[in-house]
Scaffold this active site. Structure first.
Site, PDB file in Angstrom:
ATOM      1  CE1 TYR A   1      -1.783 -20.737   5.375  1.00 14.26           C
ATOM      2  CE2 TYR A   1      -2.969 -19.224   3.934  1.00 14.26           C
ATOM      3  CZ  TYR A   1      -2.612 -20.507   4.286  1.00 14.26           C
ATOM      4  OH  TYR A   1      -3.066 -21.573   3.554  1.00 14.26           O
TER       5      TYR A   1
ATOM      6  CG  HIS B   1      -4.125   1.540  -3.945  1.00 13.09           C
ATOM      7  ND1 HIS B   1      -4.680   0.325  -4.266  1.00 13.09           N
ATOM      8  CD2 HIS B   1      -4.135   1.607  -2.599  1.00 13.09           C
ATOM      9  CE1 HIS B   1      -5.034  -0.312  -3.164  1.00 13.09           C
ATOM     10  NE2 HIS B   1      -4.709   0.430  -2.134  1.00 13.09           N
TER      11      HIS B   1
ATOM     12  NE  ARG C   1      -3.769  -2.325   2.343  1.00  7.56           N
ATOM     13  CZ  ARG C   1      -3.505  -3.535   2.826  1.00  7.56           C
ATOM     14  NH1 ARG C   1      -2.335  -3.769   3.417  1.00  7.56           N
ATOM     15  NH2 ARG C   1      -4.392  -4.513   2.731  1.00  7.56           N
TER      16      ARG C   1
ATOM     17  CE  LYS D   1      -8.086  -1.608   4.437  1.00  9.78           C
ATOM     18  NZ  LYS D   1      -8.497  -1.516   3.012  1.00  9.78           N
TER      19      LYS D   1
ATOM     20  NE  ARG E   1      -2.514  -2.956  -2.272  1.00 10.37           N
ATOM     21  CZ  ARG E   1      -2.109  -3.866  -1.406  1.00 10.37           C
ATOM     22  NH1 ARG E   1      -0.815  -4.010  -1.151  1.00 10.37           N
ATOM     23  NH2 ARG E   1      -2.972  -4.652  -0.781  1.00 10.37           N
TER      24      ARG E   1
ATOM     25  CG  HIS F   1      -5.457  -8.690  -0.048  1.00 11.56           C
ATOM     26  ND1 HIS F   1      -5.640  -8.900  -1.401  1.00 11.56           N
ATOM     27  CD2 HIS F   1      -5.354  -7.344   0.098  1.00 11.56           C
ATOM     28  CE1 HIS F   1      -5.660  -7.736  -2.040  1.00 11.56           C
ATOM     29  NE2 HIS F   1      -5.481  -6.786  -1.147  1.00 11.56           N
TER      30      HIS F   1
END
Length: 298
Positions: A259, A222, A132, A159, A225, A249
């Site tokens: 994870y 952005h 990000r 985030k 990504r 994510h």
């Protein structure tokens, strides 16, 4: 809001201070009516801030529901305002270049950027790391693990509020090593031109893209990504869970558990190097007009 990000807390605080406290802050919580709340929200709408009006309604609802839960009020009047506000604007997706030829041309233009070394380094690292924009511009030298060749982000900077590891390709390491003599004595890898106590402005890379001819409708910070997500999957064929994990994510295992930061790290390390090599090949192809054939997977 202890589990919310700093940006969320700041945004909510501004809404309370600017939009909700002035008209409603001194009123007993149990006596505030739906028309009173709507009048406050209409004032927000009157300045064209329709998205903020919806956020203010949501924030007010959180306050009212807390009041109900703690015996300070009997109901949440914001629930009576469903459909009363001007609809929010449709969410605009971040513009991104995802076709290989277009990516190659973009990389050539980025190489030709003649701005400051700090901004250029942030620009060149953006496609290599595809994190990000706020995470990249606030990168700290203390987060760089040179021995392990990886960037280690703490949970409070993410985030999703989980620590994250970004393997550094040899190309990314080279950019960082070249920048280190210039900014390495400070906290931030990309310090602001106004002083090293704060990082590069969120407009730094965006302005650089504009300077080389890419406006917000063509490519955004952005967008790197989306570029990586598309090409790593559709062109290079890497595992989607590796890609999603590298994008930071929320990826979960078969048991629904998130994870940890080192999951599939060696596979992701191979992927990040293959990605950097692939970008180099696209740049060379765009410069020379020749087809470059290479192995960009393990």
């Amino acid at each position: 809001m202890p589990t919310k990000s700093a940006s969320y807390r700041d945004r909510t605080g501004r809404i309370l201070e600017k939009d909700l406290y002035p008209p409603l802050g001194a009123r007993p919580i149990a006596s505030i009516t739906a028309p009173e709340l709507l009048a406050a929200l209409r004032r927000v709408e009157s300045r064209g801030a329709y998205d903020i009006a919806h956020r203010a309604k949501q924030t007010a609802g959180q306050v009212f529901r807390y009041a109900v839960a703690t015996g300070r009020a009997e109901r949440d009047p914001s629930a009576d305002l469903k459909g009363a506000l001007t609809p929010k604007r449709a969410k605009k997706h971040h513009a991104a270049i995802t076709d290989p030829a277009g990516v190659g041309k973009l990389l050539v233009a980025m190489d030709g950027f003649e701005g400051t070394p700090t901004v250029k380094a942030a620009l060149l690292l953006s496609p290599l790391l595809f994190q990000r924009p706020g995470e990249i511009r606030a990168m700290e030298w203390a987060e760089i693990n040179w021995d392990a060749a990886q960037w280690e982000l703490p949970a409070e900077r993410m985030k999703m509020r989980l620590p994250h590891v970004v393997p550094l390709s040899t190309q990314a390491q080279e950019i960082l090593r070249e920048l280190h003599p210039l900014t390495g004595r400070g906290k931030y890898v990309f310090p602001s031109a106004r002083g090293g106590s704060r990082p590069l402005s969120d407009n730094g890379v965006r302005t650089a893209l504009r300077t080389i001819g890419y406006d917000n409708d063509t490519m955004t910070p952005h967008g790197f990504r989306a570029m990586a997500r598309t090409l790593l999957d559709e062109t290079l064929g890497y595992r989607v869970d590796w890609i999603e994990h590298q994008l930071a994510h929320a990826v979960r295992d078969a048991n629904g558990r998130a994870y940890n930061r080192t999951s599939h790290l060696e596979g992701r390390r191979t992927m990040m190097q293959g990605w950097a090599d692939y970008l180099d090949a696209l740049r060379v192809q765009a410069e020379g007009g020749n087809v470059v054939v290479g192995e960009f997977r393990k």
